[in-house]
Motif scaffolding. Structure first.
Motif, PDB file in Angstrom:
ATOM      1  N   GLU A 117       0.808  -1.218   0.000  1.00 34.84           N
ATOM      2  CA  GLU A 117       0.000   0.000   0.000  1.00 34.84           C
ATOM      3  C   GLU A 117       0.842   1.270   0.000  1.00 34.84           C
ATOM      4  O   GLU A 117       0.676   2.146  -0.842  1.00 34.84           O
ATOM      5  N   SER A 149       3.315   1.707  -3.292  1.00 38.08           N
ATOM      6  CA  SER A 149       2.745   1.092  -4.491  1.00 38.08           C
ATOM      7  C   SER A 149       2.614   2.028  -5.679  1.00 38.08           C
ATOM      8  O   SER A 149       1.905   1.727  -6.623  1.00 38.08           O
ATOM      9  N   CYS A 187      -4.057  -1.678  -4.876  1.00 36.07           N
ATOM     10  CA  CYS A 187      -3.026  -2.217  -3.977  1.00 36.07           C
ATOM     11  C   CYS A 187      -3.284  -1.825  -2.528  1.00 36.07           C
ATOM     12  O   CYS A 187      -2.401  -1.934  -1.690  1.00 36.07           O
ATOM     13  N   THR A 188      -4.497  -1.375  -2.231  1.00 41.39           N
ATOM     14  CA  THR A 188      -4.780  -0.863  -0.893  1.00 41.39           C
ATOM     15  C   THR A 188      -5.463  -1.907  -0.010  1.00 41.39           C
ATOM     16  O   THR A 188      -6.116  -2.833  -0.494  1.00 41.39           O
ATOM     17  N   ASP A 189      -5.313  -1.722   1.280  1.00 34.73           N
ATOM     18  CA  ASP A 189      -5.950  -2.592   2.268  1.00 34.73           C
ATOM     19  C   ASP A 189      -7.463  -2.596   2.112  1.00 34.73           C
ATOM     20  O   ASP A 189      -8.112  -3.643   2.186  1.00 34.73           O
ATOM     21  N   VAL A 214       1.538  -5.665   2.794  1.00 33.55           N
ATOM     22  CA  VAL A 214       0.759  -4.472   2.444  1.00 33.55           C
ATOM     23  C   VAL A 214       1.185  -3.213   3.205  1.00 33.55           C
ATOM     24  O   VAL A 214       1.105  -2.100   2.680  1.00 33.55           O
TER      25      VAL A 214
END
Length: 224
Positions: free
Chosen positions: A128, A131, A137-139, A166
């Motif tokens: 995250e 990225s 690509c985030t939680d 992450v």
């Protein structure tokens, strides 16, 4: 008693390779490795990296999946040769190297494989903080995808999406990879080149900076 299984989305890059090593070496999963050829500029080199890492981890079950439509829609410097890969460093906003909903599509295909193989987890090496601004690509994206895939599969199918990297910075990823003896010389991160990494695209810059901050030397070849 059958061993627990995980599907690992493995591009052959440093992040996905470390994620796969964590799945097997730390979490004890039998791995089903999945690689996508989607018309990216370094498709052949990434496939070689994938095969090397599978050999290093002694992975028997693997899928190499072709997704040609990404080149049809274009819209990304990774899949459209008419768009230049930026080499001026990371800038605010979503970069032109973002491939529309790529991780969503990858996770959907990986879910189908996981359900067929009766795997309980999918590992993906999204990062995250480091990225380059990719929204997939985030939680929060992963959390919502987890809910969606479990809603859209059989009631008996229970799948976790594991993102062990992450919240890490690239220097931490380098350090963890060295601790787990990930063969980083077999990984590939460059967006542009397949023989020697360019050293100037966003991915190369992030990787090189991670090695620098970790006081380590990157073992892959770079252009002078």
């Amino acid at each position: 008693m059958s061993r627990k299984k995980a599907v690992c989305i493995l591009s052959g890059g440093m992040d996905s390779s470390l994620s796969s090593y964590i799945a097997k070496k730390e979490d004890g999963y039998d791995i089903i490795a999945v690689h996508f050829n989607y018309g990216q500029r370094t498709e052949k080199r990434e496939l070689k990296a994938f095969r090397n890492i599978c050999e290093d981890l002694d992975i028997k079950e693997k899928y190499e999946i072709d997704i040609p439509f990404f080149t049809q829609i274009g819209a990304s410097a990774l899949t459209d040769k008419t768009i230049e890969v930026p080499t001026q460093g990371v800038k605010p906003g979503v970069p032109i190297t973002y491939v529309p909903f790529r991780n969503g599509i990858f996770l959907s295909i990986a879910t189908a494989i996981a359900e067929k193989e009766e795997a309980e987890a999918i590992f993906i090496g999204v990062v995250e903080e480091d990225s380059s601004g990719y929204p997939d690509c985030t939680d929060s994206f992963i959390e919502k995808m987890t809910s969606a895939i479990n809603q859209g599969t059989k009631e008996s199918t229970k799948i976790k999406i594991e993102t062990p990297l992450v919240k890490l910075m690239k220097r931490d990823i380098v350090k963890r990879a060295l601790e787990l003896n990930v063969p980083l010389e077999h990984t590939w991160s460059c967006y542009k080149e397949e023989e020697e990494a360019c050293g100037v695209c966003d991915s190369c810059r992030l990787r090189l900076n991670g090695f620098k901050e970790a006081n380590a030397i990157d073992p892959i070849p770079y252009k002078d």
